[in-house]
Design a protein around this motif. Structure first.
Motif, PDB file in Angstrom:
ATOM      1  N   TYR A  24      82.937  63.420  36.731  1.00 57.14           N
ATOM      2  CA  TYR A  24      82.000  63.107  35.677  1.00 57.14           C
ATOM      3  C   TYR A  24      81.082  61.955  36.079  1.00 57.14           C
ATOM      4  CZ  TYR A  24      84.996  65.765  32.459  1.00 57.14           C
ATOM      5  OH  TYR A  24      85.709  66.746  31.832  1.00 57.14           O
ATOM      6  N   TYR A  68      77.374  59.735  34.631  1.00 53.99           N
ATOM      7  CA  TYR A  68      76.587  59.460  33.421  1.00 53.99           C
ATOM      8  C   TYR A  68      75.420  58.537  33.756  1.00 53.99           C
ATOM      9  CZ  TYR A  68      81.335  60.478  31.741  1.00 53.99           C
ATOM     10  OH  TYR A  68      82.570  61.034  31.546  1.00 53.99           O
ATOM     11  N   TYR A  88      73.055  55.814  31.548  1.00 53.06           N
ATOM     12  CA  TYR A  88      72.817  55.094  30.301  1.00 53.06           C
ATOM     13  C   TYR A  88      71.586  54.203  30.467  1.00 53.06           C
ATOM     14  CZ  TYR A  88      77.783  55.996  29.124  1.00 53.06           C
ATOM     15  OH  TYR A  88      79.007  56.572  28.856  1.00 53.06           O
ATOM     16  N   LEU A 122      73.420  56.867  25.950  1.00 49.70           N
ATOM     17  CA  LEU A 122      73.592  57.892  26.967  1.00 49.70           C
ATOM     18  C   LEU A 122      72.324  58.732  27.100  1.00 49.70           C
ATOM     19  CD1 LEU A 122      75.653  59.260  28.889  1.00 49.70           C
ATOM     20  CD2 LEU A 122      76.201  60.791  26.987  1.00 49.70           C
ATOM     21  N   TYR A 169      74.355  63.384  31.239  1.00 47.60           N
ATOM     22  CA  TYR A 169      75.616  63.284  31.924  1.00 47.60           C
ATOM     23  C   TYR A 169      75.913  64.588  32.667  1.00 47.60           C
ATOM     24  CZ  TYR A 169      77.676  65.818  27.933  1.00 47.60           C
ATOM     25  OH  TYR A 169      77.968  66.740  26.959  1.00 47.60           O
ATOM     26  N   VAL A 200      79.304  67.023  34.169  1.00 44.92           N
ATOM     27  CA  VAL A 200      80.757  67.224  34.224  1.00 44.92           C
ATOM     28  C   VAL A 200      81.188  67.840  35.536  1.00 44.92           C
ATOM     29  CG1 VAL A 200      80.925  67.368  31.724  1.00 44.92           C
ATOM     30  CG2 VAL A 200      80.677  69.459  33.065  1.00 44.92           C
ATOM     31  N   ARG A 231      92.009  64.893  31.527  1.00 49.59           N
ATOM     32  CA  ARG A 231      91.810  64.934  30.089  1.00 49.59           C
ATOM     33  C   ARG A 231      92.528  63.768  29.414  1.00 49.59           C
ATOM     34  NH1 ARG A 231      90.327  68.542  26.203  1.00 49.59           N
ATOM     35  NH2 ARG A 231      91.343  68.343  24.182  1.00 49.59           N
ATOM     36  N   GLY A 232      91.844  63.114  28.518  1.00 49.01           N
ATOM     37  CA  GLY A 232      92.426  62.034  27.741  1.00 49.01           C
ATOM     38  C   GLY A 232      92.375  60.682  28.417  1.00 49.01           C
ATOM     39  N   TYR A 233      91.948  60.644  29.662  1.00 46.49           N
ATOM     40  CA  TYR A 233      91.873  59.353  30.341  1.00 46.49           C
ATOM     41  C   TYR A 233      90.500  59.272  30.977  1.00 46.49           C
ATOM     42  CZ  TYR A 233      92.962  55.427  33.340  1.00 46.49           C
ATOM     43  OH  TYR A 233      92.957  54.213  33.949  1.00 46.49           O
ATOM     44  N   ASN A 234      89.663  58.425  30.462  1.00 40.39           N
ATOM     45  CA  ASN A 234      88.274  58.473  30.873  1.00 40.39           C
ATOM     46  C   ASN A 234      87.695  57.086  31.077  1.00 40.39           C
ATOM     47  OD1 ASN A 234      85.904  59.994  31.449  1.00 40.39           O
ATOM     48  ND2 ASN A 234      85.080  59.410  29.474  1.00 40.39           N
ATOM     49  N   GLU A 235      88.424  56.245  31.795  1.00 37.70           N
ATOM     50  CA  GLU A 235      87.864  54.950  32.156  1.00 37.70           C
ATOM     51  C   GLU A 235      86.599  55.178  32.965  1.00 37.70           C
ATOM     52  OE1 GLU A 235      90.453  52.849  34.728  1.00 37.70           O
ATOM     53  OE2 GLU A 235      88.907  51.470  35.434  1.00 37.70           O
ATOM     54  N   GLN A 236      85.522  54.528  32.565  1.00 41.13           N
ATOM     55  CA  GLN A 236      84.266  54.702  33.288  1.00 41.13           C
ATOM     56  C   GLN A 236      84.020  53.504  34.201  1.00 41.13           C
ATOM     57  OE1 GLN A 236      80.905  55.945  30.954  1.00 41.13           O
ATOM     58  NE2 GLN A 236      82.007  57.650  30.046  1.00 41.13           N
ATOM     59  N   PHE A 284      81.169  51.547  36.225  1.00 42.85           N
ATOM     60  CA  PHE A 284      79.724  51.364  36.145  1.00 42.85           C
ATOM     61  C   PHE A 284      79.157  50.766  37.428  1.00 42.85           C
ATOM     62  CE2 PHE A 284      78.296  52.184  31.792  1.00 42.85           C
ATOM     63  CZ  PHE A 284      79.519  52.348  31.152  1.00 42.85           C
TER      64      PHE A 284
END
Lengths: 113, 114
Positions: B31, B33, B35, B45, B48, B50, B98-103, B105
């Motif tokens: 993923y 993104y 911003y 945003l 993005y 996927v 899935r469920g863990y999405n620390e970004q 930067f």
């Protein structure tokens, strides 16, 4: 409309005290909530993630609570230090947008010696 | 690991000019993104992705285009820059678990459109 609200006024506290930052949201059903730290001129840095089925998460001096009934998260920094001075952003993660995050505007924290 | 890098760090454009911002990550993230951050507005945003070859619109996509030809790169294009696009642009990437999405930067690109 959807809103994520963080205290717009800067939070000033004395070193050694506990800082508490608030994040309120409306018209969201987040799968999880995250907190980031941002220093001037830099990108945000991830601190903590808490899922919708979790009430509290801790990491060293940091603690996050998540109340999906109140639609609120509290972010605590215990034994605060001047080095904790920064802007703190809360962000909601939604499960239907590639896990893109919706950010609040952030709260500036200043810890004075 | 360099993490997420952005090129350039600063840029000044005249209205109507075009440019491309490059984002690269070396963490094998699915993923990515883009911003923008404006005073008093927070992070918003733009677009993005996927995965390689796929892109989607975010909250404020108008005036921007993106491409993800390689997994490690995510490009943001401004075809005809406007003063309203003066901002700080951040790229981010994250795992696909899935469920863990620390970004993670990048350091940001400060763009001024005159």
């Amino acid at each position: 409309s959807q809103k994520i609200e963080q205290n717009s006024e800067a939070l000033n506290i004395q070193e050694g005290k506990t800082a508490t930052l608030t994040c309120n949201y409306t018209n969201y059903s987040p799968a999880y909530l995250q907190w980031y730290r941002q220093d001037p001129g830099r990108g945000p840095v991830f601190l903590l993630l808490i899922r919708e089925n979790e009430k509290e998460k801790r990491k060293e001096r940091l603690k996050v609570t998540f109340d999906t009934t109140l639609k609120q998260s509290l972010f605590h920094i215990t034994a605060s230090q001047p080095a904790d001075s920064a802007t703190y952003l809360c962000a909601l993660g939604l499960s239907n947008s590639g896990y893109a995050l919706n950010f609040g505007k952030g709260t500036s924290l200043l810890v004075t010696p | 690991n360099a993490g997420v890098t952005q090129t350039p760090k600063f840029r000044v454009l005249k209205t109507g000019q075009s440019m491309t911002l490059l984002c690269a990550q070396d963490m094998n993230h699915e993923y990515m993104y883009w911003y923008r951050q404006d005073p008093g507005m927070g992070l918003r945003l733009i677009h993005y992705s996927v995965g390689e070859g796929t892109t989607a619109k975010g909250e404020v996509p108008d005036g921007y285009n993106v491409s993800r030809l390689k997994k490690q790169n995510f490009l943001l294009g401004l075809e005809s820059a406007a003063p309203s696009q003066t901002s700080v642009y951040f790229c981010a990437s994250s795992y696909s678990i899935r469920g863990y999405n620390e970004q993670f930067f990048g350091p940001g690109t400060r763009l001024t459109v005159l």
